[in-house]
Design an enzyme around this catalytic site. Structure first.
Site, mmCIF file in Angstrom:
data_model
loop_
_atom_site.group_PDB
_atom_site.id
_atom_site.type_symbol
_atom_site.label_atom_id
_atom_site.label_comp_id
_atom_site.label_asym_id
_atom_site.label_seq_id
_atom_site.Cartn_x
_atom_site.Cartn_y
_atom_site.Cartn_z
ATOM 1 N N VAL A 193 3.156 1.164 -1.704
ATOM 2 C CA VAL A 193 3.221 1.116 -0.242
ATOM 3 C C VAL A 193 1.949 0.384 0.184
ATOM 4 C CG1 VAL A 193 3.123 2.435 1.892
ATOM 5 C CG2 VAL A 193 4.566 3.218 0.022
ATOM 6 N N PRO A 194 2.098 -0.834 0.701
ATOM 7 C CA PRO A 194 0.931 -1.729 0.791
ATOM 8 C C PRO A 194 0.004 -1.412 1.958
ATOM 9 C CG PRO A 194 2.865 -2.821 1.648
ATOM 10 C CD PRO A 194 3.325 -1.472 1.186
ATOM 11 N N CYS A 195 -0.693 -0.279 1.878
ATOM 12 C CA CYS A 195 -1.610 0.058 2.962
ATOM 13 C C CYS A 195 -2.795 -0.902 2.982
ATOM 14 C CB CYS A 195 -2.085 1.497 2.833
ATOM 15 S SG CYS A 195 -2.906 1.876 1.300
ATOM 16 N N HIS A 196 -3.000 -1.627 1.869
ATOM 17 C CA HIS A 196 -4.116 -2.581 1.850
ATOM 18 C C HIS A 196 -3.857 -3.763 2.783
ATOM 19 C CE1 HIS A 196 -1.279 -3.851 -1.310
ATOM 20 N NE2 HIS A 196 -1.607 -5.075 -0.961
ATOM 21 N N ARG A 197 -2.593 -3.927 3.237
ATOM 22 C CA ARG A 197 -2.310 -5.055 4.140
ATOM 23 C C ARG A 197 -2.650 -4.722 5.580
ATOM 24 N NH1 ARG A 197 3.471 -6.140 1.407
ATOM 25 N NH2 ARG A 197 2.647 -6.627 -0.656
#
Lengths: 153, 236
Positions: B150-154
């Site tokens: 789940v790309p929370c880094h984006r």
């Protein structure tokens, strides 16, 4: 200090650092974690290492700060219920001693561990903690007095 | 030297045998910070029958059933490809059953941010219809149980700075740089089909037939159709 030298020292002292951390934190996971953190911190700050310090003093100093932080994070131990104190055990049981150590202030506990685990001298302890030799002596004496009282000596 | 001294000496002196473990305690310091390649395989993955539930630094897999183990194995493989720049999306199922409804919504919405792009906490808050909840969105992402997948880094701060990242700001930079450097869409010149990077069909495209596209409309304009397996047109 370059990386290779640092790694060599780290490997040489890891065991001794672990022994102190284990005695203070009393479980394997926290002790390993403390040593890891100590080495990482020391590594990050290796440029600031001043050669007039002994490497061991420096590493112990970082370790003691890490352990003090960890102990501070923990909740204070519950006040032990008074159990018919005053009985004279012929010998101090390790479990009793471990429990009694919880009542010794952190700073004194740390000095006790460094002094008895690795047999560091008062002078070395003073350097590690950045305090005077006399403070070391009084802290150790205070710690032992508290232990004696807690053990009903 | 009194009784207390003796007791303390015995108590503390009780040899703590570490043996070879001392060496393991010395972190791999030489060689600088953890790189993406080293990061692959340094995850611990937990999964249930419904999908991956947690991902955090460590090793190994915690999965009770055969089905759960399949999810975990798929996650390991996809993570490896992703970190090596060979995958632009995750198809492994994620099980967010244990997550509060608000956080689940935030995570689902974060999952819609396309590979290689970023969005601010405030924009994400607006998209879930809670424009004043940017901080809550930040907290929900901060507690993301399955980072990377789940790309929370984006999600970054409105002023363009990174904000907090569980694996450290350095890792956030590396992941975003990786995504920027990895072409998300790959077309095959012989089949005229465009796939997302990491699709099984994409992985079979020969080096000579590879074409890189910036967007699906781009690919369409030169006569490519989106792949029906990885559906690049549906994925934003």
């Amino acid at each position: 200090m370059d990386e290779a030298t640092f790694t060599r020292h780290a490997e040489a002292y890891a065991g001794r650092l672990y022994a102190v951390a284990y005695r203070l934190l009393r479980n394997r996971a926290d002790a390993e974690d403390a040593v890891q953190r100590t080495l990482l911190k020391a590594f990050a700050a290796r440029a600031a290492y001043a050669p007039q310090w002994a490497v061991s003093t420096w590493l112990y100093r970082v370790l003691s700060n890490v352990c003090i932080d960890e102990l501070r994070r923990r909740r204070p131990p519950p006040e032990p219920s008074p159990t018919g104190g005053g009985h004279h055990a012929p010998r101090v049981e390790p479990m009793d001693l471990a429990r009694a150590l919880d009542r010794v202030p952190r700073e004194a506990r740390l000095l006790l561990a460094l002094h008895y685990v690795n047999g560091l001298s008062y002078r070395e302890l003073a350097k590690i903690r950045g305090i005077s030799v006399n403070t070391v002596k009084s802290q150790l004496a205070r710690g032992k007095t508290i232990l004696r009282k807690a053990l009903g000596d | 030297m009194d009784r207390m001294d003796t007791a303390l000496r015995e108590f503390f002196g009780d040899a703590v045998v570490l043996g070879g473990r001392a060496h393991r305690l010395v972190p791999r310091l030489v060689g600088g910070p953890v790189t993406l390649e080293k990061l692959a395989g340094r995850f611990r993955i937990e999964a249930t029958d419904r999908g991956v539930t947690r991902l955090y630094p460590g090793r190994g897999v915690l999965a009770e059933s055969a089905r759960a183990r399949r999810h975990a194995a798929q996650a390991v493989e996809e993570l490896g490809e992703y970190l090596a720049g060979r995958r632009a999306f995750f198809s492994v199922d994620v099980d967010l059953a244990g997550v509060a409804p608000f956080q689940a919504r935030v995570l689902a919405e974060a999952g819609r941010i396309p590979f290689g792009e970023t969005e601010s906490y405030a924009e994400l808050a607006r998209r879930i219809g809670r424009p004043r909840a940017a901080r809550a969105v930040g907290n929900a992402l901060g507690a993301n149980p399955v980072p990377v997948i789940v790309p929370c880094h984006r999600v970054i701060r409105g002023d363009g700075s990174w904000g907090h990242y569980a694996f450290g700001g350095e890792m956030k930079t590396r992941l975003l740089a990786l995504e920027r450097a990895t072409p998300a869409l790959v077309g095959c010149a012989s089949t005229r089909i465009v796939c997302r990077r990491g699709c099984p069909h994409e992985q079979r495209v020969g080096e000579a037939n590879r074409v890189v596209f910036a967007s699906v409309p781009d690919a369409r304009s030169v006569g490519y159709r989106p792949c029906r397996a990885c559906r690049p047109d549906a994925a934003a």
